[in-house]
Design a protein around this motif. Structure first.
Motif, PDB file in Angstrom:
ATOM      1  N   GLU A  68      30.041  36.751  31.716  1.00  0.00           N
ATOM      2  CA  GLU A  68      30.696  36.102  32.858  1.00  0.00           C
ATOM      3  C   GLU A  68      31.934  36.843  33.363  1.00  0.00           C
ATOM      4  O   GLU A  68      32.369  36.631  34.492  1.00  0.00           O
ATOM      5  CB  GLU A  68      31.095  34.666  32.489  1.00  0.00           C
ATOM      6  N   GLU A  70      34.370  39.907  34.689  1.00  0.00           N
ATOM      7  CA  GLU A  70      34.127  40.948  35.697  1.00  0.00           C
ATOM      8  C   GLU A  70      34.858  42.211  35.286  1.00  0.00           C
ATOM      9  O   GLU A  70      36.038  42.160  34.970  1.00  0.00           O
ATOM     10  CB  GLU A  70      34.711  40.518  37.048  1.00  0.00           C
ATOM     11  N   TYR A 101      38.808  37.949  32.934  1.00  0.00           N
ATOM     12  CA  TYR A 101      38.199  36.822  32.222  1.00  0.00           C
ATOM     13  C   TYR A 101      39.344  35.920  31.789  1.00  0.00           C
ATOM     14  O   TYR A 101      40.285  36.386  31.131  1.00  0.00           O
ATOM     15  CB  TYR A 101      37.428  37.344  31.002  1.00  0.00           C
ATOM     16  N   GLU A 105      39.266  30.567  28.826  1.00  0.00           N
ATOM     17  CA  GLU A 105      37.855  30.708  28.429  1.00  0.00           C
ATOM     18  C   GLU A 105      37.735  31.510  27.136  1.00  0.00           C
ATOM     19  O   GLU A 105      36.946  31.191  26.245  1.00  0.00           O
ATOM     20  CB  GLU A 105      37.052  31.378  29.553  1.00  0.00           C
ATOM     21  N   ARG A 215      39.595  34.129  38.906  1.00  0.00           N
ATOM     22  CA  ARG A 215      38.940  33.862  37.630  1.00  0.00           C
ATOM     23  C   ARG A 215      37.440  34.124  37.752  1.00  0.00           C
ATOM     24  O   ARG A 215      36.785  34.425  36.767  1.00  0.00           O
ATOM     25  CB  ARG A 215      39.172  32.400  37.212  1.00  0.00           C
ATOM     26  N   SER A 216      36.904  33.925  38.978  1.00  0.00           N
ATOM     27  CA  SER A 216      35.497  34.218  39.239  1.00  0.00           C
ATOM     28  C   SER A 216      35.366  34.290  40.755  1.00  0.00           C
ATOM     29  O   SER A 216      36.366  34.125  41.460  1.00  0.00           O
ATOM     30  CB  SER A 216      34.604  33.102  38.688  1.00  0.00           C
ATOM     31  N   GLN A 217      34.162  34.483  41.240  1.00  0.00           N
ATOM     32  CA  GLN A 217      34.003  34.606  42.691  1.00  0.00           C
ATOM     33  C   GLN A 217      34.098  33.253  43.407  1.00  0.00           C
ATOM     34  O   GLN A 217      33.996  33.179  44.637  1.00  0.00           O
ATOM     35  CB  GLN A 217      32.699  35.346  43.035  1.00  0.00           C
TER      36      GLN A 217
END
Ligand code: APR
Ligand code: PHB
Length: 391
Positions: A68, A70, A101, A105, A215-217
């Motif tokens: 997960e 990047e 990341y 998490e 943190r993510s897309q």
């Protein structure tokens, strides 16, 4: 209870060390003041250097991170009233990169890993106290559910963060502290919105520093520099987005997607180092011994080298009776800690607005960035520090 290594603090530093030692058959316990839910509710930074990612894999906790997280090969610096220059980390660091990341998490993965491997954790450990650290038989006491608990051990690791009890157990005459407090803080917002840029943007602006991270897309993390006198209640979401837009180049501001904040907080910026990192049979690691302002993304990464040195030193002790690593721990760890301090200080002073600066100092600051983007050697120095100096 008797273990070989008693670890105080169930943040990333303590958990990672415990997991690495546990996998080598060295008995540890983690004493954590709060509940697992509390630890996992803290929002922290999200950039990992490649050396930290490698330790997560060695601890058999890197699977979700690799799935997960990047890999980022570069980031942008916005400066000079509208310029956007890219720092090509991959090119200038000789092929390295960083992993984006979330630390929350990562901490969850470490807790899941230790649950799977059966490593013990004592949550809600109250009144943790360290005893007989300069003897051969140190021990730690605490209370859990009102009952007294005593842990006898060979070594104690203080990984209980900046406000923990471990560092305070070192006598004042032994400990030397170095500190710089910056005259501003970071107001951070987490929002379930598409990040404005696939790579991070550090913005140096006359109204103050700003950072676009992610943190993510679908999850964005943004920060703006604010005076220390500001309170988070004074900042509505709308005021935050408006101020962020003003500090970004026009074409970036135009594509910023805004939304409700999921989390909003102000963190002061501080640099701090405590020396030595060993006292008798106590070893300090991570935020318990040193903290950096977040500008260079070094927080967790300076903890990584402590864990690496301590892990290998403990292995050499238990597997080969070789204590050289333990004896050299403080010296080796501090050498890298200070390099992370230097880099974080440099990123912070180069990118923030210092209200007390003279016009001369402001000119020097602008020239620092102009020089950076005119010199491959200067970019090389930035890149090698950002991806993480070798352990
Ligand atoms: N007894 C037991 N546990 C304690 C005590 C205490 N007296 N005091 C604090 N703790 C626990 C905290 O609740 C926390 O879970 O120790 C843990 C320390 O964790 P962190 O503060 O996260 O420190 P560390 O593990 O060194 O993590 C390194 O990297 O990104 C940076 O600053 C960020 O936390 C991050 C750090
Ligand atoms: C974050 O995503 O929270 C973050 C990223 C880079 C930094 C600091 C914080 O330098």
């Amino acid at each position: 209870m008797k273990v070989q290594v008693c670890i105080i603090g169930g943040g990333p530093s303590g958990l990672l060390l415990s997991q690495l030692l546990h996998l080598k058959g060295i008995a540890t316990v983690v004493l954590e003041k709060h509940t697992r839910e509390h630890v996992l509710s803290r929002i922290r930074a999200g950039v990992l250097e490649h050396g930290f990612a490698a330790l997560m894999r060695e601890a058999q906790c890197g699977e979700r991170m690799d799935r997960e997280g990047e890999i980022h090969h570069g980031f942008f610096i916005a400066h000079g009233g509208g310029r956007m220059d890219r720092v090509d980390l991959h090119r200038y660091s000789g092929g390295n990169s960083v992993m984006v990341y979330g630390q929350t998490e990562l901490t969850r993965d470490l807790y899941d890993g230790r649950e799977k491997s059966g490593a013990p954790t004592v949550f809600e450990a109250a009144d943790v106290a360290l005893h007989d650290l300069t003897s051969d038989r140190p021990f730690v006491t605490c209370r859990r559910n009102g009952e007294a608990l005593r842990v006898d051990c060979d070594y104690v690791v203080g990984a209980d963060g900046f406000h923990g009890v471990s560092r305070k157990s070192i006598p004042a005459g032994v400990l030397r502290e170095y500190e710089r407090v910056y005259p501003f803080g970071w107001l951070g917002v987490l929002s379930r919105t598409k990040p404005v840029s696939p790579e991070l943007i550090y913005a140096s602006h006359e109204r103050g520093f700003a950072l676009c991270s992610l943190r993510s897309q679908v999850l964005s993390r943004y920060y703006i520099q604010v005076p220390l006198s500001d309170r988070v209640e004074d900042w509505t979401d709308a005021a935050f987005w408006e101020e962020l837009r003003r500090r970004l180049p026009a074409e970036v501001a135009a594509r910023l997607v805004t939304g409700a904040s999921i989390e909003k907080s102000i963190a002061p910026l501080r640099s701090y180092v405590a020396e030595p990192m060993r006292h008798g049979r106590l070893f300090l690691a991570g935020d318990a011994a040193h903290i950096v302002p977040p500008t260079g993304a070094r927080g967790l990464n300076s903890a990584a080298s402590d864990i690496y040195y301590l892990y290998h030193a403990m292995l050499a002790h238990y597997q080969h009776g070789d204590d050289a690593g333990l004896d050299l721990y403080s010296q080796k760890a501090l050498a890298r800690v200070w390099k992370a301090q230097r880099f974080s200080w440099w990123m912070t002073t180069t990118l923030h607005r210092f209200p007390a600066n003279s016009p001369y100092e402001d000119k020097l600051q602008a020239t620092e960035l102009a020089y950076l983007f005119s010199s491959e050697r200067a970019l090389g120095a930035l890149a090698e520090n950002y991806v993480g100096l070798p352990f």
